[in-house]
Design a protein around this motif. Structure first.
Motif, short mmCIF file in Angstrom:
data_model
loop_
_atom_site.label_atom_id
_atom_site.label_comp_id
_atom_site.label_asym_id
_atom_site.label_seq_id
_atom_site.Cartn_x
_atom_site.Cartn_y
_atom_site.Cartn_z
N GLY A 43 0.84 -1.19 0.00
CA GLY A 43 0.00 0.00 0.00
C GLY A 43 0.88 1.25 0.00
N SER A 44 0.27 2.36 0.38
CA SER A 44 1.02 3.62 0.44
C SER A 44 2.21 3.48 1.39
CB SER A 44 0.13 4.75 0.94
OG SER A 44 -1.11 4.75 0.30
N SER A 45 1.98 2.85 2.52
CA SER A 45 3.04 2.71 3.54
C SER A 45 4.16 1.80 3.08
CB SER A 45 2.46 2.17 4.84
OG SER A 45 1.38 2.96 5.24
N GLY A 185 -9.32 3.92 7.45
CA GLY A 185 -7.95 4.09 6.97
C GLY A 185 -7.09 5.07 7.75
N PHE A 186 -7.68 6.04 8.41
CA PHE A 186 -6.85 7.01 9.13
C PHE A 186 -6.71 6.57 10.59
CE2 PHE A 186 -7.82 10.47 5.89
CZ PHE A 186 -6.50 10.62 5.50
N ASP A 187 -5.49 6.29 11.01
CA ASP A 187 -5.23 5.76 12.35
C ASP A 187 -5.66 6.77 13.43
OD1 ASP A 187 -3.90 4.49 10.36
OD2 ASP A 187 -1.99 4.33 11.42
N GLU A 188 -5.48 8.08 13.10
CA GLU A 188 -5.82 9.12 14.07
C GLU A 188 -7.34 9.26 14.23
OE1 GLU A 188 -4.18 9.12 11.31
OE2 GLU A 188 -3.87 11.09 10.42
N MET A 189 -8.12 8.58 13.37
CA MET A 189 -9.58 8.63 13.43
C MET A 189 -10.15 7.25 13.72
SD MET A 189 -10.41 11.06 10.17
CE MET A 189 -9.32 12.42 9.75
N ILE A 242 4.80 11.93 15.12
CA ILE A 242 5.31 11.15 13.98
C ILE A 242 5.13 11.94 12.68
CG2 ILE A 242 4.88 9.08 12.57
CD1 ILE A 242 4.25 7.55 15.19
N LEU A 243 3.96 12.55 12.54
CA LEU A 243 3.71 13.33 11.31
C LEU A 243 4.64 14.54 11.22
CD1 LEU A 243 -0.22 13.15 11.17
CD2 LEU A 243 1.40 11.93 9.71
N GLU A 244 4.91 15.16 12.38
CA GLU A 244 5.82 16.31 12.40
C GLU A 244 7.22 15.91 11.95
OE1 GLU A 244 3.94 18.49 16.20
OE2 GLU A 244 6.11 18.12 16.34
N LEU A 247 6.42 10.97 8.34
CA LEU A 247 5.66 9.74 8.63
C LEU A 247 6.46 8.44 8.47
CD1 LEU A 247 2.96 8.31 9.23
CD2 LEU A 247 2.32 8.67 6.85
N TYR A 248 6.78 8.08 7.26
CA TYR A 248 7.38 6.75 7.04
C TYR A 248 8.82 6.70 7.57
CZ TYR A 248 3.34 6.60 3.93
OH TYR A 248 2.06 6.68 3.41
N GLN A 249 9.52 7.84 7.47
CA GLN A 249 10.90 7.90 7.98
C GLN A 249 10.91 7.60 9.48
OE1 GLN A 249 9.40 10.16 6.08
NE2 GLN A 249 10.78 10.98 4.53
O1 SI3 Z 1 -0.39 1.47 3.08
C1 SI3 Z 1 -1.44 2.12 3.02
O2 SI3 Z 1 -2.12 2.10 2.01
C2 SI3 Z 1 -1.80 2.96 4.17
O3 SI3 Z 1 -1.07 2.97 5.10
C3 SI3 Z 1 -2.99 3.77 4.16
C4 SI3 Z 1 -3.35 4.35 5.50
O4 SI3 Z 1 -4.63 4.90 5.38
C5 SI3 Z 1 -2.35 5.39 5.94
N1 SI3 Z 1 -2.34 6.44 4.95
C6 SI3 Z 1 -1.21 6.87 4.40
C7 SI3 Z 1 -1.33 7.81 3.27
O5 SI3 Z 1 -0.12 6.56 4.81
C8 SI3 Z 1 -2.66 5.87 7.35
O6 SI3 Z 1 -2.40 4.80 8.20
C9 SI3 Z 1 -1.81 7.09 7.75
O7 SI3 Z 1 -0.45 6.82 7.52
C10 SI3 Z 1 -1.98 7.44 9.21
O8 SI3 Z 1 -3.34 7.57 9.51
C11 SI3 Z 1 -1.23 8.73 9.55
O9 SI3 Z 1 -1.87 9.82 8.95
#
Ligand code: SI3
Length: 289
Positions: A43-45, A185-189, A242-244, A247-249
């Motif tokens: 995925g995106s991550s 999909g959003f961990d913060e939500m 983490i976002l500050e 994120l992935y780093q």
């Molecule tokens: O791998 C993936 O597709 C994801 O991780 C999607 C997921 O919704 C994440 N979105 C992105 C763009 O990374 C979230 O987990 C996100 O990283 C997290 O809520 C922090 O904003």
């Protein structure tokens, strides 16, 4: 197919090559330590959109091999190159992935009929189930209820990974489709998804903070929303940091601090600024990651 899925991080070396042992260790850490229910792969991550077809296949293969059937596996195969999506879908299906998922095609302004045909083609060519990956903030593709209605008529489309803050639409989807899988999909939500009755959640931070996310999840399932909210507050303090930091780093650096060779991110993303390493170490201690 219910519960918490980590959107799997993939370790890369400085040359953008996959660190195989690191990837195996990240998989094990997710299963054994974070105790997640499944993995969302490429995925995106997983920095999927920066990878070659061969690298994507290599990741599908290593993850499946290391998982040994322990947790559920979802293969994200979406691509602007439909031929690649089909090739990856067939490959992941042969490896035994439980379902495919595909991001809505992006960049060009595809019509809804084109998007629908894209999903139908992947399903027809692979024979596997499909979970739509809806992430309007990154793709620019916002689907309406009527469009979800049309897609969900196909019984091979078993659900949606819903990375959006539109909780009205989420509620409408949940009411109308009690038997489709909806992943927040959003961990913060996470808490909002959980109280809206989603079937699970897929997220990047679960790679390092899955246990705490599980607490939010479990508390919501037993109606303890106020307690869940307390944990979400603490979790969001962490996610904000983490976002500050990047994120992935930062997620990878957290794993590095934990002794897992999580490497770095793939260019054109830039590696973590070495000056931030102490801040990451501090996060690991403060949040007991
Ligand atoms: O791998 C993936 O597709 C994801 O991780 C999607 C997921 O919704 C994440 N979105 C992105 C763009 O990374 C979230 O987990 C996100 O990283 C997290 O809520 C922090 O904003």
């Amino acid at each position: 197919m219910k519960g918490l899925f980590s959107a799997l991080l993939v370790p890369f070396d400085e040359n953008g090559q996959i660190i195989e042992q690191g990837l195996r260790d990240v998989v094990r850490f997710n299963i054994d330590v974070q105790q997640i229910d499944g993995l969302y792969v490429n995925g995106s991550s997983g920095e999927n959109f920066l990878l070659s077809t061969e690298q994507k296949k290599q990741i599908f293969q290593i993850v499946s091999d290391e998982n040994k059937g322990k947790v559920k596996l979802i293969a994200q195969v979406g691509s602007l190159n439909l031929n690649e999506a089909i090739e990856l879908g067939k490959y992941a299906t042969e490896l035994g992935y439980d379902s495919l998922s595909a991001v809505t095609p992006f960049y060009y302004k595809f019509t809804f009929q084109e998007i629908k045909a894209y999903y139908e083609t992947i399903i027809r060519e692979t024979g596997n189930d499909m979970i739509i990956y809806a992430i309007p903030a990154l793709t620019g593709v916002s689907m309406s209820m009527a469009q979800f209605d049309e897609l969900f008529q196909n019984e091979k489309i078993i659900g949606v990974k819903y990375t959006d803050g539109n909780f009205f639409l989420l509620e409408r989807l949940r009411k109308q489709y009690p038997n489709k899988l909806i992943y927040s999909g959003f961990d913060e939500m996470l808490i909002y998804g959980a109280i809206s009755g989603v079937d699970g959640a897929i997220g990047s931070t679960y790679n390092v903070n899955g246990k705490q996310a599980k607490q939010i999840w479990d508390l919501c399932q037993t109606g303890k929303v106020a307690e869940a909210y307390e944990v979400q507050h603490k979790t969001n303090d962490l996610i904000e940091k983490i976002l500050e930091l990047g994120l992935y780093q930062t997620l990878k650096e957290i794993l590095n601090v934990k002794g897992i060779q999580a490497g770095t991110v793939k260019q054109p993303m830039s590696s973590l600024d070495p000056a931030k390493k102490d801040a990451v170490k501090h996060l690991v201690e403060k949040y007991e990651l």
